[in-house]
Design an enzyme around this catalytic site. Sequence first.
Site, short mmCIF file in Angstrom:
data_model
loop_
_atom_site.label_atom_id
_atom_site.label_comp_id
_atom_site.label_asym_id
_atom_site.label_seq_id
_atom_site.Cartn_x
_atom_site.Cartn_y
_atom_site.Cartn_z
CG HIS A 199 -0.72 -0.10 2.51
ND1 HIS A 199 0.25 0.67 3.10
CD2 HIS A 199 -1.23 -0.86 3.51
CE1 HIS A 199 0.31 0.39 4.39
NE2 HIS A 199 -0.56 -0.54 4.66
CG HIS B 185 -3.91 -6.27 12.71
ND1 HIS B 185 -4.82 -5.26 12.79
CD2 HIS B 185 -2.95 -5.84 11.85
CE1 HIS B 185 -4.43 -4.26 12.01
NE2 HIS B 185 -3.30 -4.59 11.41
CD GLU C 281 -3.47 -3.25 7.46
OE1 GLU C 281 -2.84 -3.17 8.53
OE2 GLU C 281 -3.31 -2.46 6.50
CG ASP D 9 -1.10 -7.12 6.35
OD1 ASP D 9 -2.06 -6.39 6.65
OD2 ASP D 9 -0.13 -7.32 7.10
CG HIS E 201 -1.10 -0.17 12.34
ND1 HIS E 201 -1.40 0.30 11.10
CD2 HIS E 201 -1.16 -1.52 12.23
CE1 HIS E 201 -1.57 -0.69 10.25
NE2 HIS E 201 -1.44 -1.81 10.91
CG ASP F 205 1.02 -4.98 11.85
OD1 ASP F 205 1.46 -5.82 11.05
OD2 ASP F 205 -0.08 -4.43 11.70
CE1 TYR G 157 5.40 -3.83 8.84
CE2 TYR G 157 5.24 -2.87 11.03
CZ TYR G 157 4.70 -3.62 10.00
OH TYR G 157 3.44 -4.16 10.14
CG HIS H 3 4.40 -8.08 8.56
ND1 HIS H 3 3.74 -8.70 7.51
CD2 HIS H 3 3.49 -7.28 9.15
CE1 HIS H 3 2.48 -8.28 7.48
NE2 HIS H 3 2.30 -7.43 8.47
FE1 FEO Z 1 -1.57 -3.90 10.09
FE2 FEO Z 1 0.37 -6.35 9.06
O1 FEO Z 1 -1.24 -5.49 9.19
#
Ligand code: FEO
Length: 393
Positions: A24, A78, A80, A82, A143, A162, A190, A221
């Site tokens: 993104h 989370h 999100e 991803d 976040h 994250d 990051y 990640h």
């Molecule tokens: Fe905030 Fe890795 O998603």
Amino acid sequence: MNQIKLAKGVYYVGCKDWKLRDFHGFTTVRGVTYNAYLIVDEKICLVDLVKNTFADELLARISSILPPEKIDYIVMNHVENDQASALPQVMEKAAGAKIFITAAGAKEAARLYGQYDYNIVKEGDKLELGENSLHFVTLPMLHWPDSMVAYMPGEKILFSNDAFGQHICASSPFDDGSDLAAVMEEAQNYYANILMPYSKLIGGALGKAGGLAIETIAPSHGVIWRSHIKDILEKYAFWGQGGVKDKVLVVYDSMWGATERMAKAIWEGAAKTGVDARLYKPGPAENSRIVAELLDAAGALFGSPTLNYGMMPSIGGLLLYLKGLKPAGKLAASFGTYGWSGGAQKDMDELLQKAGMSLEPALTLNWAPSAEDLSNCENFGFNFANKACPPKH
Ligand code: FEO
């Protein structure tokens, strides 16, 4: 498939997206991983998921350990895309699985991925797995509103979501099997691009983590931290407090070279003070890399000539990005040339103020700089760097 073990009964089942270069808008030159973890105990628990395009690989990795149908619990730290969008594919296999998630997360997960057996967890709640348990710590706005982490006291593992992540594909899943300089660089990248707007919350989050005995940090990640935990915790404390080095950036674009000549003279002046002065032009340098460099810089100068009564779009895009990321408190100033009319400096200064930066007066020149103008530019850079990074003696 290799089974990758973090601890007794705890496996890495995540996926590496070696070819992704745009997350993104965040340029990911070393690719991206979507980490997920499988805990094999009396109850089988999957912690985190992956992007839906990697669902087959996630299921194959789980299948190398046990049939996915045996999964009892899924912890969604989370929602999100991803790290959660493979939920429907996983639920096709593990239809009876209970999902543990925050209230904010459940609401969004139902909307995004479908209605499943969501079980709401709150700060301090525990999930018993058998020999092990998971303790939930909510971190709203780190976040996203739904964000939480899960701590496994038996093996002293923090599934950190994250936080402490990096966008990097490495051969080894662990920090001590990877190029540490590259991992740290990507951890900074990051933090700057994902977490910087929420820096004020980092101290509180680290305070919660400070009470835990941690031997492994398993983020969503990048590599898993087990040998350099103190290093990454110290980095987060430094960034979270707005810590900076004696470092300034000069970032510019130019039409016919006049603003570039100003930028180079300003850089000369800044470098003369002895600080780490770095010159960037958006385009050749990715915005996300400039932002990562800004994270521990004391200040930055932004240059654009006036184009159509305003700033150049390359600088405008960067400053709009900074307006969202809020590098608050850093010193900033704009500079540039103009021909028939001005306007770029007004545009830049407005966005720099909205980004929360501490604004110094701009330096503007009509048409191309003279030798005297360039000398003034050097002084401008020198004075800016001295103000941003006051001499220690
Ligand atoms: Fe905030 Fe890795 O998603």
